[in-house]
Design an enzyme around this catalytic site. Structure first.
Site, short mmCIF file in Angstrom:
data_model
loop_
_atom_site.label_atom_id
_atom_site.label_comp_id
_atom_site.label_asym_id
_atom_site.label_seq_id
_atom_site.Cartn_x
_atom_site.Cartn_y
_atom_site.Cartn_z
N ASP A 294 -57.12 27.61 -8.77
CA ASP A 294 -55.87 27.48 -8.22
C ASP A 294 -55.73 26.61 -6.80
OD1 ASP A 294 -56.86 29.74 -6.77
OD2 ASP A 294 -54.84 30.09 -6.15
N GLU B 41 -56.72 32.89 -5.51
CA GLU B 41 -57.22 32.76 -4.34
C GLU B 41 -56.08 32.32 -3.12
OE1 GLU B 41 -59.33 31.79 -0.67
OE2 GLU B 41 -58.07 30.49 -1.70
N1 BES Z 1 -61.16 27.46 1.07
C1 BES Z 1 -60.14 28.05 1.91
C2 BES Z 1 -60.90 28.87 3.14
C3 BES Z 1 -61.46 27.92 4.09
C4 BES Z 1 -61.02 26.67 4.24
C5 BES Z 1 -62.59 28.52 4.73
C6 BES Z 1 -62.10 25.99 5.26
C7 BES Z 1 -63.40 27.82 5.59
C8 BES Z 1 -63.15 26.70 5.83
C9 BES Z 1 -59.40 29.22 0.93
O1 BES Z 1 -58.98 28.44 -0.13
C10 BES Z 1 -58.05 29.51 1.86
O2 BES Z 1 -57.39 28.43 2.01
N2 BES Z 1 -57.81 30.68 2.14
C11 BES Z 1 -56.56 31.08 2.84
C12 BES Z 1 -56.44 32.76 2.74
C13 BES Z 1 -55.80 33.20 1.66
C14 BES Z 1 -55.69 34.46 1.75
C15 BES Z 1 -54.56 32.43 1.31
C16 BES Z 1 -56.66 30.75 4.20
O3 BES Z 1 -57.57 30.55 4.82
O4 BES Z 1 -55.38 30.38 4.73
MN MN Z 2 -60.55 27.75 -1.04
MN MN Z 3 -57.15 27.05 0.23
#
Ligand code: BES
Ligand code: MN
Ligand code: MN
Length: 453
Positions: free
Chosen positions: A85, A149
């Site tokens: 997604d 995710e």
């Molecule tokens: N891939 C990201 C997280 C990320 C990005 C980790 C860059 C380290 C470096 C992931 O898809 C993401 O966006 N996670 C969200 C959390 C989720 C609960 C919506 C975030 O970090 O905001």
């Molecule tokens: Mn991600």
């Molecule tokens: Mn992300």
């Protein structure tokens, strides 16, 4: 292996383009059918790569794709996790080429999800395909790619709890994070947690004439702005009592170790178009975005925002607030703390509601494990350099859950760059990173199979 990768280079990219054309935005129900289409696409590519049992597992939300190839039960098992997604592409008008029509400019693929996470998990499918087609898999492999995710992985937790046997593995391998630069590869050993809340401040029972009532009745926007402003002090610290109680402070030696990672503050400012950085006093920019907790308003609204001027004293004002957490803060504890604090600072003329959204635990992985060593050696083989261990600022809440439910550690072997503009308009992923990732992953399997014996 090298010959296979070289011979199939263009096809790998064409397939990624097909995947990027599917607008699998999990947050918006208008894209529900597209999200499913992306899941089916991934399932079919897993089968084509030589994996067995490729299946869509239904959830009350979007499906989870799973496949596996057990070559020898005596060999270690790698569980690959990723997400198909993507974040919403808005605002569309800021994209130089349409978000779901992948385009190459300057050796980069521009599209929503190019890096986060389609480009990154697709490297694994191609690396597995290449291993199966050439030397064979050195380890057993299980692949689980989810579709929620970006909206908090609500149903994955339940799936993991209910399928412990299916998901049994020795290590979880994830490419969904960033490296320092293409000249300086790095391996993230930690991620921040998250607590996300929505607040609403209500004043009078209806919108009022701002001349007739202004000055005598609480204006929810003024009040909300004041309440939010009070959450930080002049030194950039969060004022909520108890907020830092469980924060693990790093030793001077640990901080010195992390500070060895190259960082160019001038370049950082230039890239963002800012004159100065700001944040918690006493910490570097890198520390502020990795080992320190933060609080940010992500959206704020209320009152009249249409064309021209309307003189109105609104009845309601709202904001979305995120807090990034570090060990040993927990989202439950911090959400409670926030709720009580935010209510307590409300003046008597308004009522305040706080609604929690999704959250996630922070995660730190040990660097003295064979898993981390295998990843480190894989980078050395493919990049000719030892990767620098770093702590990341983003969140992948499922990593902590994998550890709790499966007792398995995650290796964050990401290949993105901060400049890839994840979640922003004009997200991109370097062709170099896509191909280098496919080249690096098989080395991990080889080293892991050898080290784990
Ligand atoms: N891939 C990201 C997280 C990320 C990005 C980790 C860059 C380290 C470096 C992931 O898809 C993401 O966006 N996670 C969200 C959390 C989720 C609960 C919506 C975030 O970090 O905001
Ligand atoms: Mn991600
Ligand atoms: Mn992300």
């Amino acid at each position: 292996m090298t010959t296979y990768l070289e011979a199939n280079k263009q096809r790998f990219l064409d397939e990624l383009f097909d995947l990027l054309r599917i607008p699998s935005v999990s947050a918006d129900s208008a894209f529900k059918a597209d999200v499913r289409r992306a899941a089916e696409f991934v399932r079919d590519k897993l089968t084509a790569a030589g994996l067995d049992k490729a299946t869509l597992y239904e959830t009350p939300g979007h499906p989870i794709v799973y496949a596996e190839k057990i070559v020898d039960p005596a060999k270690p098992t790698v569980l690959v996790y990723g997400h198909y997604d993507v974040q919403p592409a808005d605002p569309y008008e800021l994209w130089e080429s349409p978000p779901f029509e992948p385009t190459i400019r300057n050796e980069r693929v521009y599209a929503r999800g190019a890096c986060d996470d389609k480009g990154q998990f697709y490297m694994h499918i191609k690396a597995i395909e290449a291993m199966v087609a050439t030397s064979g898999l050195p380890c057993n492999v299980k692949v689980m790619i989810e579709g929620e995710e970006e909206v908090g992985s609500d149903h994955l937790g339940m799936f993991v709890t209910q399928n412990r046997e299916l998901l049994k593995a020795d290590v979880i391998l994830i490419s969904d994070t960033s490296i320092i630069s293409n000249e300086t590869p790095s391996l993230e050993m930690g991620l921040r947690g998250l607590s996300y809340v929505e607040v609403q401040v209500t004043g009078a029972n209806r919108d009022l004439h701002s001349g007739v009532y202004g000055g005598a009745v609480a204006n929810p926007i003024n009040v909300l702005a004041q309440m939010i402003a009070s959450l930080h002090d002049e030194s950039g610290r969060i004022t909520m009592p108890g907020f830092y109680d469980n924060v693990v402070e790093l030793s001077d030696a640990e901080r010195a170790e992390l500070a060895k990672a190259p960082f160019d503050l001038e370049e950082y400012k230039r890239d963002l178009g800012i004159k100065e950085v700001m944040g918690e006093a006493g910490y570097s920019t890198n520390e502020r975005t990795s080992i320190r907790p933060t609080l940010d308003v992500n959206g704020i609204w209320g009152g009249y925002i249409g064309e021209g001027a309307k003189t109105v004293l609104p009845s309601k004002a709202s904001a979305k607030i995120s807090m990034r957490l570090v060990p040993n803060q927990t989202p439950d504890e911090i959400t409670d703390l926030f709720t009580n604090h935010f209510r307590s600072i409300a003046p008597p003329g308004v009522t305040v509601t706080v609604t929690p959204h999704h959250g996630g635990m922070p995660y730190v992985t040990p660097v003295d494990s064979v898993e981390f060593e295998a990843a480190s050696k894989a980078f050395e083989d493919a990049w000719g350099k030892k990767p620098i261990p770093t702590r990341g600022g983003g969140s992948i809440p499922i990593t902590a859950l994998f550890e709790k439910e499966l007792g398995v550690k995650s290796i964050l072997m990401g290949f993105g760059l901060d400049a890839d503009a994840l979640h922003s308009p004009n997200e991109s992923y370097g062709l170099f990173n896509f191909y280098k990732g496919i080249e690096t992953i098989p080395y991990f399997y080889t080293h892991y199979a050898a080290l784990k014996q």
